[in-house]
Each structure stands twice: as structure tokens, then as C-alpha cells.
Design an enzyme around this catalytic site. Sequence first.
Site, PDB file in Angstrom:
ATOM      1  N   ARG A  38      -5.927   6.175  -4.731  1.00 51.27           N
ATOM      2  CA  ARG A  38      -6.251   6.459  -3.325  1.00 51.27           C
ATOM      3  C   ARG A  38      -7.245   7.615  -3.195  1.00 51.27           C
ATOM      4  O   ARG A  38      -8.087   7.619  -2.297  1.00 51.27           O
ATOM      5  CB  ARG A  38      -4.978   6.744  -2.527  1.00 51.27           C
ATOM      6  CG  ARG A  38      -4.218   5.474  -2.184  1.00 51.27           C
ATOM      7  CD  ARG A  38      -2.949   5.762  -1.404  1.00 51.27           C
ATOM      8  NE  ARG A  38      -2.360   4.526  -0.905  1.00 51.27           N
ATOM      9  CZ  ARG A  38      -1.192   4.450  -0.283  1.00 51.27           C
ATOM     10  NH1 ARG A  38      -0.467   5.541  -0.090  1.00 51.27           N
ATOM     11  NH2 ARG A  38      -0.740   3.289   0.146  1.00 51.27           N
ATOM     12  N   LYS A 199      12.790  -9.830  -2.303  1.00 54.92           N
ATOM     13  CA  LYS A 199      13.550 -10.361  -1.180  1.00 54.92           C
ATOM     14  C   LYS A 199      12.746 -11.146  -0.156  1.00 54.92           C
ATOM     15  O   LYS A 199      11.650 -10.760   0.226  1.00 54.92           O
ATOM     16  CB  LYS A 199      14.226  -9.209  -0.451  1.00 54.92           C
ATOM     17  CG  LYS A 199      15.352  -8.583  -1.252  1.00 54.92           C
ATOM     18  CD  LYS A 199      15.990  -7.494  -0.432  1.00 54.92           C
ATOM     19  CE  LYS A 199      17.280  -7.029  -1.095  1.00 54.92           C
ATOM     20  NZ  LYS A 199      17.861  -5.930  -0.326  1.00 54.92           N
ATOM     21  N   GLY A 356       2.524  -2.850  -2.115  1.00 59.45           N
ATOM     22  CA  GLY A 356       3.605  -2.355  -2.981  1.00 59.45           C
ATOM     23  C   GLY A 356       3.365  -2.473  -4.466  1.00 59.45           C
ATOM     24  O   GLY A 356       2.435  -1.905  -5.010  1.00 59.45           O
ATOM     25  N   GLY A 379       2.499  -1.147   3.209  1.00 63.15           N
ATOM     26  CA  GLY A 379       2.927  -1.704   4.498  1.00 63.15           C
ATOM     27  C   GLY A 379       1.787  -2.282   5.316  1.00 63.15           C
ATOM     28  O   GLY A 379       1.940  -3.324   5.956  1.00 63.15           O
TER      29      GLY A 379
END
Length: 398
Positions: A38, A199, A356, A379
Site C-alpha cells: 500500500r 464462508k 483479503g 472490504g
Amino acid sequence: MAGFKTLDDIGAVSGKRVLVRVDLNVPVADGKVTDATRIERIGPTIAELSKKGAKVILLAHFGRPKDGPSDEFSLEPIARATADVLGRPVGFAADCIGAKAADAVAAMKDGDVLLLENTRFHKAEEKNELAFTEQLAANGDIYVNDAFSAAHRAHASTEGLAHHLPAYAGRTMQAELDALEKGLGDPVRPVVAIVGGAKVSTKIDLLMNLVKKVDALVIGGGMANTFLAARGTDVGKSLCEHDLAGTAKQIMIEAAEAGCAIILPADGVVAKEFKAGAASETVAISDVPADGMILDVGAKTVQSVNDWIDRAATLVWNGPLGAFEIEPFDRATVAAAKHAAARTKEGKLVSVAGGGDTVAALNHAGVADDFTYVSTAGGAFLEWMEGKPLPGVEVLKR
Ligand code: 3PG
Ligand code: MG
């Protein structure tokens, strides 16, 4: 770039105070930045503005501080890391508003770079409060947002400021928006998406949106087990959200209606324990033993994923196919990532990845540099894949 004002539109900045929202929310362990991606990404915008004689004032958050200022969430060490990575002096001010910020800004020379302390040390930042936004704006003449990865937040420094100062997308924001447009906005077809991770529950909106936009959706990782179980396959002791069987079925129905092929694992690498080097075997997906856990997709599945990659003109990837962080359950992710990278290098595929664990997985496979674009957003990338407008992006539109 259509639709957004960029640094190409900014005009003369010499002597001007430019507030640049960056994402310095980098991983730190034992006081050291463990992944500087980043920081590297904000280099071009900072260099360009500084070279043109702007006073470059960086705004950023770090972590999720709850109770005001603390050493734990201070950006001071990150200012030093930023200076090291970018190879230029980066000043630091111990507050992002008030006298400390104003004094530090007043002392800047043209071309200087200054980082202000964590914006989240003020609760008003996340509430996007007007008075706070005005205090931030008082230190700048122009606002540049180069933090796509924080653009899903409607905070004072990511959204509010654009209402107070002339606002532009920085070079990294611009590159990100360009890549995302190629990925799902106006992609060359066929488009294949690979979605993995643990998930289904965290990715329902994303899957619902994708089936309407892509030609084929590969589902891997733990979340594939929920789909397999919903279809009636016994997944043994595998991670599985049995209560989401109805949701999984609904996603498969919507996919069928939209003409989107769903590719589920045909075989799996199963083990009795979730640990590195655990004894494992590859079995057909109909033969998962009652005490076994699926920890990766098998070679047959990889072949079919690679065949879909060969058919695709565009690939959007979010989430690993298996438990890539422990060996040998990284194999499918590594193999498919290498294949996508090779197709990209041959000029046959536009590949966009993010979210992620995805960057970590592609780095692990050693191919992150060979993808068309790898987003550092977590996100924000997911919300983009969900088809949601991002407040920090919307406000930059012409
Ligand atoms: C990120 O790390 O994903 C961004 O910096 C946003 O951070 P947040 O999730 O704490 O808002
Ligand atoms: Mg996050």
C-alpha cells in the site's frame, strides 16, 4: 479517464496545499511493516504532486482505534516506514486538525511531504461530521483521494472533504478504477469469476451480483462445501454452513436463469486434521470420508478451472481455492494462479484480483506481478464486487 477528474485535470499546484487521502492501514508485526504494498502504491501520486511543487499533506487512518489517541494506533512509525519505502523525507504532525497540524503545514516548503496523525483519533472522522471536515479542509486548497481501499467508508477524510475542496482521483485510485472497469464494468467476454474463501455468509451479496454479470463462476474454498452440501453431497467434517443451504440453492437458481455456469469442485484433497503437512488424499467429491475435511480442490477441479481460464477473456478473482496458508493445501490455488498469470502474460486474458487473502495467495504463488491488476483493497473490493456504489468513489464523479 471518463467520469472522474484525475491529476491530469488538476492544473497548477505549485505552492498549493494538497490534502491527499492515502491508505496506510498496513500490516505491522513487532513494530515492522510486513507488507509495504500500500505504501508503494501511493508513491506515484506523491512524487507527481511534489515534483510540481505542491505541499503534499497525507491523511490516513490506521487500525480501528476506539478511544482517541494511543501509541498503538499512531501513524508516526508509519511515517518513517513511508519515508524509507518511498526514499524521500516524510514529516509528521501529531494531530490531523488544530494547531499541531496547522503549524506543521505552515512550516512546509513547496514539494515537501507531511503525514498527519490518524484521522480516526477523532470520532467525528467516522461520523463524517461537518465541523471536523471543515477543520481538515482548513489545511488544504485541493483534495486528492488515492485510497480506493478505504472508499467504501463515507468518512470525513474519504468522502466529506470532496464536498469542501476541488476533488481529484490520485494515480492509484485511477488505476484501480480503470482495472475494475475492465473487470466487471465493461469487460471483454467471456468473463469468469473465481470466488473462494471460508464462508458463504460473508459473500452472499457478492455471489448474487456475480451470477448476473459473469459467464462462469468457479466456487472454491470452504464456501464450496456449503454449495456441495446444498446439492446433496456429503462433505464429511468439512467447514460448511448447513443453515445456508437455501441461500446456496437460490444462488444456483439465479445463476441458471442468468445463463451463468457454476463450477463446483469435482474432487477434493481431504485430511483428518487441519494442520501443515497433515496426511491427505485426493478423492472424488462423492467419496469424502465421514471423518474427512476438504482442505483444497483436487487436480481434476484445477484442470477444469484452467480450462475455464483458457476460455475466458476476463478473469475476476477473489479468495483462495483451498487452505493455501498451510501446505500442501495451497496447491490448487498456486496452480490456477500460475495458469491465469501465464495467460495474462500471453496477452490472452485480462486478470483482476483483490480482497483479503487474495493478494497474499497470489504473492504466495509468486504471480501477483503478472496479473493485469491486483487490488490492495479488502472490504472496498468486495463491495465493488457486490455492485454497491462506493461513497469515496461516487463523490469524485464529474
Ligand atoms: C482496509 O484495510 O481494508 C482499509 O484500510 C479500510 O479499513 P477499515 O476496514 O478499518 O475501514
Ligand atoms: Mg478491512
